[in-house]
Design a protein around this motif. Structure first.
Motif, mmCIF file in Angstrom:
data_model
loop_
_atom_site.group_PDB
_atom_site.id
_atom_site.type_symbol
_atom_site.label_atom_id
_atom_site.label_comp_id
_atom_site.label_asym_id
_atom_site.label_seq_id
_atom_site.Cartn_x
_atom_site.Cartn_y
_atom_site.Cartn_z
ATOM 1 N N LEU A 94 -18.460 0.582 0.693
ATOM 2 C CA LEU A 94 -17.146 1.249 0.666
ATOM 3 C C LEU A 94 -16.467 0.625 2.073
ATOM 4 O O LEU A 94 -16.969 0.535 3.101
ATOM 5 N N GLY A 95 -14.981 0.973 2.147
ATOM 6 C CA GLY A 95 -14.139 0.695 3.101
ATOM 7 C C GLY A 95 -14.252 1.777 4.082
ATOM 8 O O GLY A 95 -14.801 2.825 3.831
ATOM 9 N N GLN A 96 -13.848 1.708 5.306
ATOM 10 C CA GLN A 96 -13.709 2.481 6.254
ATOM 11 C C GLN A 96 -13.276 3.991 5.872
ATOM 12 O O GLN A 96 -13.632 5.065 6.222
ATOM 13 N N GLY A 295 -14.911 -2.285 -6.156
ATOM 14 C CA GLY A 295 -15.609 -2.042 -5.060
ATOM 15 C C GLY A 295 -15.523 -0.645 -4.705
ATOM 16 O O GLY A 295 -15.353 -0.260 -3.610
ATOM 17 N N GLY A 296 -15.629 0.323 -5.765
ATOM 18 C CA GLY A 296 -15.635 1.714 -5.147
ATOM 19 C C GLY A 296 -17.123 2.211 -5.131
ATOM 20 O O GLY A 296 -17.851 1.434 -5.220
ATOM 21 N N THR A 337 -6.276 3.111 -2.156
ATOM 22 C CA THR A 337 -6.192 1.797 -1.274
ATOM 23 C C THR A 337 -5.175 0.718 -2.319
ATOM 24 O O THR A 337 -4.517 0.037 -1.587
ATOM 25 N N TYR A 338 -5.994 0.587 -3.534
ATOM 26 C CA TYR A 338 -5.130 -0.434 -4.259
ATOM 27 C C TYR A 338 -3.679 -0.059 -4.625
ATOM 28 O O TYR A 338 -2.837 -0.943 -4.425
ATOM 29 N N LEU A 339 -3.427 1.274 -4.633
ATOM 30 C CA LEU A 339 -2.031 1.453 -4.851
ATOM 31 C C LEU A 339 -1.163 1.204 -3.520
ATOM 32 O O LEU A 339 0.157 0.691 -3.635
ATOM 33 N N HIS A 340 -1.770 1.475 -2.439
ATOM 34 C CA HIS A 340 -1.093 1.028 -1.249
ATOM 35 C C HIS A 340 -0.915 -0.548 -0.946
ATOM 36 O O HIS A 340 0.221 -0.981 -0.532
ATOM 37 N N THR A 348 -5.889 -5.058 3.073
ATOM 38 C CA THR A 348 -6.972 -4.281 2.046
ATOM 39 C C THR A 348 -8.307 -3.650 2.862
ATOM 40 O O THR A 348 -8.533 -4.385 3.561
ATOM 41 N N ASP A 349 -8.554 -2.551 2.326
ATOM 42 C CA ASP A 349 -9.875 -1.879 2.966
ATOM 43 C C ASP A 349 -10.974 -1.946 1.655
ATOM 44 O O ASP A 349 -11.793 -1.060 1.405
#
Ligand SMILES: *Cc1c(COP(=O)(O)O)cnc(C)c1O
Length: 463
Positions: A94-96, A295-296, A337-340, A348-349
């Motif tokens: 996962l991202g931070q 990536g989730g 994150t994807y929507l951002h 990308t995170d």
């Protein structure tokens, strides 16, 4: 018999051995004692069957199995295999931002089913479902525990009464791994499989001929983990959708990995079909995994027609496979994150995507820095070489990503032993052995782990 008698007498006492091993073992005391108890009674049986180990051997054996048992606890691993979505190593990290939010939600209360403005009971996963639908350009979407559950749930909902037949091409009766086989999934869901076409070729007319009053739906399954080449044919999805809709049948696709972007823009790899594309082509419902190319977290996403998604959510089985608050939190952050990144693509995170996109130049620079951090005599055992990384996780089997690894050749001792030492390091380092060398691929190592990897190499190569 005297031999055996001696051996029985050499069995250590549980308390004495517990005291001795407990100190060096990170496990709870009660577990260590229970483990030793079991090991001693197993050794006693072996002695009664004729074995005659010394006390020293017994103690060493038990100490080793206790260590192996302790190592089996879930713990962090540095993935130096170059396989990005490594199912054995937990698929997608996962991202931070997601991890931070997870800690916050996990360690307190949250509005899981609570409407804050109204102060009343609220809708579970309402925000996530709206965000998912927006990202996927779908009428509606929901999430469950994994893609297998998503498919079973969809089949259970759509196969009811005397309409239980599900039409699938013979070229798509896949086995994904870990016991996921399309014919068996259909069977456990109460569906009747109707196979059409041949392994390499299925025509639109094959589907058309198979439609009966008992048909519940047409199912397409993405061949995630293998490819079909040569003399092959399948109907255009839009034509298949038209056929299904003429007969008022839903067309469902298990698309597997759920790539949100054009994978070919990230690295020199194939194009992986996206759920957005599938829905645009007329698929009524798609399902895919949350922890492959998305990536989730481990989850299964169902998206498409509003009436079908609403019906699926009413299925009693939905309750059995719904996500808990921790998964919902992480998935929500991942979708955010994807929507951002639609508006800030450079930000990308999603570690999985960053791993795929990293340049070999950046990996080479990192490899050089890691090697330079080692004592001169150990540097001689390291070389930088080209390697082949893969997306893994049963995705894009034809795609290999050029990568960079540090190859270790031990001065003394075998490469198997070196590899074992790295796995015994904290955190454990997992690489791959090829042509007598241990290869540590940097594509799947986080840059912040480089100093730790350097230390692990130093202690594994040194005595
Ligand atoms: C990976 C995969 C699955 C299984 O997904 P899980 O989330 O692991 O349950 C199902 N179908 C396809 C086509 C896949 O690639």
């Amino acid at each position: 018999m005297p031999n055996n008698y001696q051996a029985l007498r050499s069995l250590p006492s549980i308390e004495a051995l517990s005291l001795k091993l407990e100190a060096a073992c990170p496990l709870p005391r009660a577990l260590v004692t229970a483990f030793i108890q079991q090991e001693i009674s197993r050794t006693r049986e072996q002695i009664l069957e004729g074995a005659s180990p010394s006390r020293e051997q017994i103690e060493q054996q038990i100490s080793q199995s206790l260590q192996a048992f302790a190592d089996s606890r879930l713990q962090a691993v540095i993935n130096a295999t170059g396989v990005i979505i490594h199912t054995n190593l937990g698929r997608s990290p996962l991202g931070q931002d997601a991890a931070k939010r997870l800690t916050e939600i996990a360690t307190g209360y949250c509005n899981l089913e609570f409407n804050l403005p109204e102060g009343t009971r609220g809708k579970r996963a309402g925000y996530l479902e709206t965000a998912l639908a927006a990202l996927l350009d779908a009428e509606a979407a929901t999430a469950v525990n994994n893609c297998a559950a998503a498919l079973v749930l969809t089949l259970r909902y759509l196969c009811q009464g005397d309409k239980k037949e599900v039409i699938v091409s013979r070229g798509e009766l896949v086995e994904i791994g870990g016991g996921f086989r399309i014919p068996e999934i259909l069977e456990t869901s109460g569906a009747t499989l109707v196979e059409v076409g041949a392994t390499n070729k299925t025509h639109l007319k094959d589907y058309a001929k198979a439609i009966t009053p008992q048909t519940a739906m047409i199912l397409k399954v993405h061949r995630s983990n293998f490819y079909l080449g040569g003399f092959t044919e399948e109907p255009d999805v839009r034509e298949l959708a038209d056929l299904a809709h003429e007969h008022k049948l839903p067309l469902v696709e298990d698309i597997g990995s759920g790539a949100m972007m054009s994978t070919e823009d990230l690295a020199p790899i194939e194009h992986e079909p996206t759920p957005q594309q599938a829905l645009r082509n007329g698929i009524d419902l798609v399902c895919f995994s949350g922890d492959k190319l998305l990536g989730g977290p481990q989850s299964g996403i169902i998206a498409g027609r509003k009436d079908l998604v609403a019906g699926i959510k009413q299925e009693p089985f939905f309750r059995a496979v719904r996500c808990d608050k921790l998964i919902l939190t992480v998935l929500q952050e991942c979708i955010n994150t994807y929507l951002h990144t639609r508006s800030h693509p450079q930000k990308t995170d999603v570690p999985t995507l960053n791993f795929i996109a990293a340049s070999t130049e950046s990996l080479t620079t990192r490899a050089e820095t890691i090697i330079q951090s080692l004592p001169a005599q150990l540097q001689a055992s390291c070389t930088i070489s080209q390697n082949t990384a893969r997306t893994g996780g049963g995705t894009m089997p034809q795609s290999s990503i050029p990568s960079i690894c540090i190859s270790l050749t031990p001065e003394n001792g075998s490469v198997t032993r070196l590899s074992k030492r790295l796995r015994a390091h904290t955190p454990a380092v997992v690489g791959s052995i090829e042509e007598g060398q241990l290869k540590l691929d940097l594509r799947t190592v986080f840059p912040h782990q480089d100093p730790v990897l350097g230390n692990a190499i130093r202690s594994a190569l040194g005595e």
